[in-house]
Design an enzyme around this catalytic site. Structure first.
Site, mmCIF file in Angstrom:
data_model
loop_
_atom_site.group_PDB
_atom_site.id
_atom_site.type_symbol
_atom_site.label_atom_id
_atom_site.label_comp_id
_atom_site.label_asym_id
_atom_site.label_seq_id
_atom_site.Cartn_x
_atom_site.Cartn_y
_atom_site.Cartn_z
ATOM 1 N N LYS A 243 -2.937 58.398 -17.125
ATOM 2 C CA LYS A 243 -2.281 57.099 -17.298
ATOM 3 C C LYS A 243 -2.810 56.332 -18.499
ATOM 4 O O LYS A 243 -3.859 56.633 -19.050
ATOM 5 C CB LYS A 243 -2.383 56.284 -16.003
ATOM 6 N N ARG A 278 -3.795 62.237 -6.816
ATOM 7 C CA ARG A 278 -2.500 62.711 -7.318
ATOM 8 C C ARG A 278 -2.680 63.021 -8.799
ATOM 9 O O ARG A 278 -2.948 62.112 -9.590
ATOM 10 C CB ARG A 278 -1.453 61.613 -7.092
#
Ligand code: HH2
Length: 297
Positions: A243, A278
């Site tokens: 991210k 995740r």
């Protein structure tokens, strides 16, 4: 819906050191005595780091098999990019992307644990009927129709926090007085809403929603104070993989060059109490978690 006899799913490396904590997902009861690796399967043309790589069902299923071989415990199938600014797609288009993949994964001789990453009730329902045993809703089951789907099945549920109702605006100057307290309050309220319609609390996992309406500092604060999210009493999922906040720390624009940073974030999360991570890079993450488990044994 797709439910047969329940089985306790013991996971190899720590099977004889049960903590008694479980996550109930359809016909499987997962013992949370070691962290679960959730491999990301984006069947999208526009996901922020791997858009277009697995856009057809055959290549998506191949990638899922590779992630399972690399150590994924769960495959999270998504058909709509949630990247900041994303406009979203129709339910029919989303279903057309994800349903064939869920069906093919569920038809395997030894099917993996399948999660459907959606905020749309029709998509969640169809995928659970086709064999998915987890519903991962980045909007935290705010839609009453999603609550209805949850109440009508026995899938595991990931309740995630995002700021505001849509991806297009969530990164426009996000503000909190105390990000951790506000995220924890939201997650507790959404979990209570699910329980109020009869959902077994053992089915619920919570996720602070790294990057969903958060600045770099908000993301770091949430990871630093993860035990406060874990104190809600539900399994905790963390999705930090590749991210933008990792890109900010590393000054790295290319999401694919954030792998080691992502593994560092996943390792920190697990050390702070995350039960599920995740990730895009399953092999690298699974390797790090094995070393952590060996040291901690
Ligand atoms: N992050 C993304 C999507 N789904 N679900 C949960 N529970 N937690 C997360 O942090 C999370 C999520 C965004 O990442 P990705 O799927 O890689 O990108 P995109 O949304 O662009 O497809």
């Amino acid at each position: 819906m797709h439910q047969s006899g329940r089985s306790v799913h013991r996971r190899g490396r720590a099977a004889n050191r049960s903590t008694g904590r479980v996550w109930s997902c359809g016909n499987r009861v997962i013992e949370l005595d070691a962290p679960l690796v959730m491999g990301i399967l984006n069947v999208t043309p526009d996901s922020f780091s791997d858009g277009g790589e697995h856009a057809d069902a055959a290549s998506a299923v191949d990638h899922a098999r590779a992630m399972i071989a690399d150590g994924a415990d769960v495959i999270d199938v998504g058909g709509e990019s949630t990247r900041p600014g994303s406009a979203g797609i129709s339910e029919a288009a989303e279903l057309g992307r994800v349903l064939p993949v869920v069906e093919q994964l569920a038809a395997a001789a030894d099917p993996p644990l399948i999660s459907i990453d959606t905020r749309h009730a029709a998509v969640a329902r169809a995928c659970v009927n086709a064999g998915a045993s987890i519903i991962n809703d980045v909007t935290g089951f705010r839609d009453p129709a999603m609550i209805g789907v949850a109440a009508g099945c026995d899938a595991g549920l990931v309740v995630m926090h995002m700021l505001g109702p849509d991806f297009a605006t969530m990164q426009d100057d996000p503000r909190y007085d105390d990000v951790v307290a506000e995220v924890a309050t939201f997650l507790g309220e959404r979990a209570a809403a699910l329980e109020s319609v009869g959902v077994d609390p053992k089915r619920i996992a919570v996720d602070p929603g790294i990057g969903f309406g958060k600045t770099l500092e908000h993301n770091l604060e949430l990871l630093r104070r993860l035990p406060e999210i874990a104190a809600l009493g539900y399994p905790v999922l963390v999705g930090a993989s590749r991210k933008r906040f990792i890109g900010h720390i590393l000054d790295e624009e290319d999401p694919k060059r954030r792998v080691a940073g992502s593994v560092g974030a996943a390792a920190y999360a697990v050390m702070s109490g995350a039960d599920i991570v995740r990730v895009h890079d399953v092999a690298e993450t699974a390797q790090a978690l094995k070393v952590i488990a060996a040291i901690g044994r």
